[in-house]
Design an enzyme around this catalytic site. Sequence first.
Site, mmCIF file in Angstrom:
data_model
loop_
_atom_site.group_PDB
_atom_site.id
_atom_site.type_symbol
_atom_site.label_atom_id
_atom_site.label_comp_id
_atom_site.label_asym_id
_atom_site.label_seq_id
_atom_site.Cartn_x
_atom_site.Cartn_y
_atom_site.Cartn_z
ATOM 1 N N ARG A 139 0.734 -1.267 9.365
ATOM 2 C CA ARG A 139 -0.059 -1.085 8.139
ATOM 3 C C ARG A 139 -1.473 -1.625 8.332
ATOM 4 O O ARG A 139 -2.436 -1.049 7.817
ATOM 5 C CB ARG A 139 0.624 -1.763 6.949
ATOM 6 C CG ARG A 139 -0.125 -1.487 5.638
ATOM 7 C CD ARG A 139 0.606 -2.011 4.424
ATOM 8 N NE ARG A 139 0.795 -3.436 4.495
ATOM 9 C CZ ARG A 139 1.635 -4.125 3.722
ATOM 10 N NH1 ARG A 139 2.367 -3.481 2.821
ATOM 11 N NH2 ARG A 139 1.745 -5.418 3.842
ATOM 12 N N LEU A 196 0.381 -0.012 -3.037
ATOM 13 C CA LEU A 196 0.437 -0.470 -1.657
ATOM 14 C C LEU A 196 1.769 -0.014 -1.064
ATOM 15 O O LEU A 196 2.813 -0.104 -1.729
ATOM 16 C CB LEU A 196 0.347 -2.000 -1.590
ATOM 17 C CG LEU A 196 0.280 -2.504 -0.151
ATOM 18 C CD1 LEU A 196 -1.091 -2.248 0.462
ATOM 19 C CD2 LEU A 196 0.614 -3.976 -0.067
ATOM 20 N N GLU A 232 2.718 -0.859 -9.885
ATOM 21 C CA GLU A 232 3.427 -1.889 -9.097
ATOM 22 C C GLU A 232 3.149 -3.241 -9.718
ATOM 23 O O GLU A 232 2.447 -3.358 -10.727
ATOM 24 C CB GLU A 232 2.974 -1.843 -7.634
ATOM 25 C CG GLU A 232 1.493 -2.037 -7.439
ATOM 26 C CD GLU A 232 1.029 -1.832 -5.996
ATOM 27 O OE1 GLU A 232 1.806 -2.090 -5.058
ATOM 28 O OE2 GLU A 232 -0.142 -1.434 -5.826
ATOM 29 N N TYR A 239 -6.111 -7.393 5.029
ATOM 30 C CA TYR A 239 -5.255 -8.527 5.376
ATOM 31 C C TYR A 239 -3.802 -8.117 5.473
ATOM 32 O O TYR A 239 -3.428 -7.009 5.067
ATOM 33 C CB TYR A 239 -5.425 -9.660 4.356
ATOM 34 C CG TYR A 239 -4.745 -9.428 3.014
ATOM 35 C CD1 TYR A 239 -5.241 -8.513 2.090
ATOM 36 C CD2 TYR A 239 -3.582 -10.127 2.675
ATOM 37 C CE1 TYR A 239 -4.611 -8.310 0.868
ATOM 38 C CE2 TYR A 239 -2.947 -9.930 1.459
ATOM 39 C CZ TYR A 239 -3.468 -9.027 0.559
ATOM 40 O OH TYR A 239 -2.840 -8.819 -0.645
ATOM 41 N N LYS A 266 -4.819 -2.275 2.201
ATOM 42 C CA LYS A 266 -4.578 -3.675 1.826
ATOM 43 C C LYS A 266 -5.868 -4.483 1.976
ATOM 44 O O LYS A 266 -6.041 -5.253 2.928
ATOM 45 C CB LYS A 266 -3.438 -4.256 2.677
ATOM 46 C CG LYS A 266 -2.803 -5.501 2.070
ATOM 47 C CD LYS A 266 -1.457 -5.771 2.686
ATOM 48 C CE LYS A 266 -0.862 -7.117 2.325
ATOM 49 N NZ LYS A 266 -0.566 -7.324 0.915
ATOM 50 N N ARG A 275 -27.210 -8.813 4.287
ATOM 51 C CA ARG A 275 -26.554 -8.157 3.153
ATOM 52 C C ARG A 275 -27.146 -6.770 2.925
ATOM 53 O O ARG A 275 -28.334 -6.628 2.651
ATOM 54 C CB ARG A 275 -26.710 -9.012 1.890
ATOM 55 C CG ARG A 275 -25.943 -8.441 0.707
ATOM 56 C CD ARG A 275 -26.044 -9.322 -0.538
ATOM 57 N NE ARG A 275 -25.280 -8.737 -1.627
ATOM 58 C CZ ARG A 275 -25.732 -7.780 -2.420
ATOM 59 N NH1 ARG A 275 -26.961 -7.318 -2.261
ATOM 60 N NH2 ARG A 275 -24.953 -7.270 -3.373
#
Length: 285
Positions: free
Chosen positions: A52, A205, A180, A33, A148, A100
């Site tokens: 990114r 990140l 972070e 995302y 991310k 799945r």
Amino acid sequence: MSRTVYVNGDFLPEENAKISVFDRGFLFADGVYEVTTVIGGKLLDFDGHMARLKRSLGELDMNQPAEIDTLLEIHKRLIEENSLVNGLIYLQVTRGAADRDFAFPPEDTPMSVVLFTQTSDPTKSKLSETGARVIVVPDNRWARRDIKTVQLLYPSLAKMAAKKAGADDAWMEEDGYITEGSSNNAWIVTEDGTLVTRDLSHSILHGITRKAVLKCAELLQMKVEERPFTKEEAANAREAFITSASSFVTPVIEIDGNSIGEGKPGPTAGKLREIYMEEALKTAV
Ligand code: PDD
């Protein structure tokens, strides 16, 4: 009022938007995302966020779902349809829906692409005036924090631990060093005015705001060290702050109950916040 959201090619009222229960984002957190801030109807650091996104997708062997120009058009249309002035656009891309299975589905499985808007005004955040209090928690996330991904349960638990402790956020620690914040990059200002933030690796990140603030620091001819720092160094720092798309530069005034500097927002964070906003608006699209 119902928002217009984007799902797999369609712009729809949020109550009509559908994603399969077999979506791998839902079942495996198999998706990435981006969050891009909107100020005055314009997107901040858009190119950085899209670069990114491309990198995150590549690291997970996923294809780019659309050209950057197309993604920009979708962002712009959502701003328009929702009359968004200040807020953010959330973009999520997953490996799509399939039975799945831990193994990836065939490469031609259509990816799921979802975008929606949220209203907020980071230019008027309360924490930027009061400063944030953080607690330190172990960094129990996976080892590829540079990607991310949507697997945000641990950062969410860390945020809740902070709230339960009467703090605003959590800084995470690994091998004795701060990595972070739960959803932001962590910085300190040493006694001699040097900015310190952790160097880029798989451990954190690669914040788009972090990168932009490093540029601002260069403009202001500030001394910068990209290296890990400890909780003790933070507690003894002159100032501390966090950076993210949604918080810009926000001062941190307390860590694990110890006041940082004078225990109030400091001038360095204030200056960087001001310059960051100025510079980001110059390139907003
Ligand atoms: N969070 N580190 C982590 C773990 C983050 O989740 C974020 C962003 C950042 C800052 O990155 P950037 O400057 O590119 O926003 C650092 C976003 C805002 C979120 O999840 O809402």
